[in-house]
Motif scaffolding. Structure first.
Motif, short mmCIF file in Angstrom:
data_model
loop_
_atom_site.label_atom_id
_atom_site.label_comp_id
_atom_site.label_asym_id
_atom_site.label_seq_id
_atom_site.Cartn_x
_atom_site.Cartn_y
_atom_site.Cartn_z
N LYS A 23 0.83 -1.21 0.00
CA LYS A 23 0.00 0.00 0.00
C LYS A 23 0.87 1.26 0.00
CE LYS A 23 -3.59 2.29 2.68
NZ LYS A 23 -3.20 3.20 3.71
N GLU A 24 1.88 1.30 0.86
CA GLU A 24 2.76 2.46 0.94
C GLU A 24 3.54 2.65 -0.37
OE1 GLU A 24 3.21 4.73 3.71
OE2 GLU A 24 1.34 3.78 4.29
N LEU A 25 4.04 1.57 -0.94
CA LEU A 25 4.80 1.67 -2.18
C LEU A 25 3.93 2.09 -3.35
CD1 LEU A 25 7.15 -1.41 -1.73
CD2 LEU A 25 7.80 1.01 -1.65
N ILE A 88 10.49 4.80 6.51
CA ILE A 88 10.75 5.79 5.46
C ILE A 88 11.61 6.91 6.03
CG2 ILE A 88 9.70 7.42 3.83
CD1 ILE A 88 7.08 5.77 4.14
N TYR A 89 12.60 7.32 5.25
CA TYR A 89 13.44 8.47 5.60
C TYR A 89 13.49 9.42 4.41
CZ TYR A 89 15.44 5.78 9.50
OH TYR A 89 15.62 5.04 10.64
N LEU A 90 13.57 10.70 4.70
CA LEU A 90 13.87 11.70 3.68
C LEU A 90 15.26 12.23 4.01
CD1 LEU A 90 13.05 13.51 1.26
CD2 LEU A 90 12.21 15.16 2.94
N LEU A 91 16.17 12.11 3.05
CA LEU A 91 17.56 12.54 3.24
C LEU A 91 17.86 13.73 2.34
CD1 LEU A 91 19.33 9.05 2.89
CD2 LEU A 91 18.32 10.04 4.94
N ASN A 102 5.66 9.17 9.31
CA ASN A 102 4.89 8.00 9.72
C ASN A 102 4.11 7.39 8.57
OD1 ASN A 102 5.69 8.19 12.42
ND2 ASN A 102 4.16 9.77 12.81
N SER A 103 3.97 8.16 7.48
CA SER A 103 3.19 7.69 6.34
C SER A 103 3.63 8.41 5.08
CB SER A 103 1.71 7.95 6.58
OG SER A 103 1.47 9.35 6.61
#
Length: 120
Positions: A23-25, A88-91, A102-103
């Motif tokens: 779902k997230e992907l 999930i990370y934002l770099l 979180n989503s």
């Protein structure tokens, strides 16, 4: 990650056996072309252990997907202290963590507000 020249990178840790990951992907996939135009590259890091399973799982996604088939023992998983999927990370361009949303909707809101609105 050092070879990716985008200003921002979304790193998603997940696996085919993760109940929430598909779902997230799919949500990430819907946003991918817009994000890419805004200088955001997506990298999916799979914790799968089987090459055929991994390749089948990532087939619908156009973003970068990698897997070393080491599951929780993967060096990148350990380096980013991943203990659950999806994570999930934002770099930024220095590979510093800017956000651990979180989503996908929270990530998308951040990208829209800070990157799109900030550049206007």
């Amino acid at each position: 990650l050092s070879e990716i020249k985008s200003t921002y990178k979304v790193i998603v840790f997940g696996a085919s056996w993760c109940p929430q990951c598909p779902k997230e992907l799919q949500e990430i996939s819907k946003n991918y072309s817009t994000w890419k135009q805004q200088g955001v590259e997506v990298v999916f890091v799979s914790l799968d252990e089987n090459k055929q399973t991994f390749e089948s799982f990532i087939k619908p996604f156009s973003f970068i997907s990698i897997c070393d088939y080491k599951k929780w023992e993967s060096p990148i998983v350990k380096n980013y202290h991943v203990f659950a999927t999806p994570t999930i990370y934002l770099l930024n361009d220095k590979r510093e963590i800017l956000l651990r949303p979180n989503s996908v909707s929270q990530l998308n809101s951040w990208i829209d507000w800070y990157l799109v609105q900030g550049n206007k």
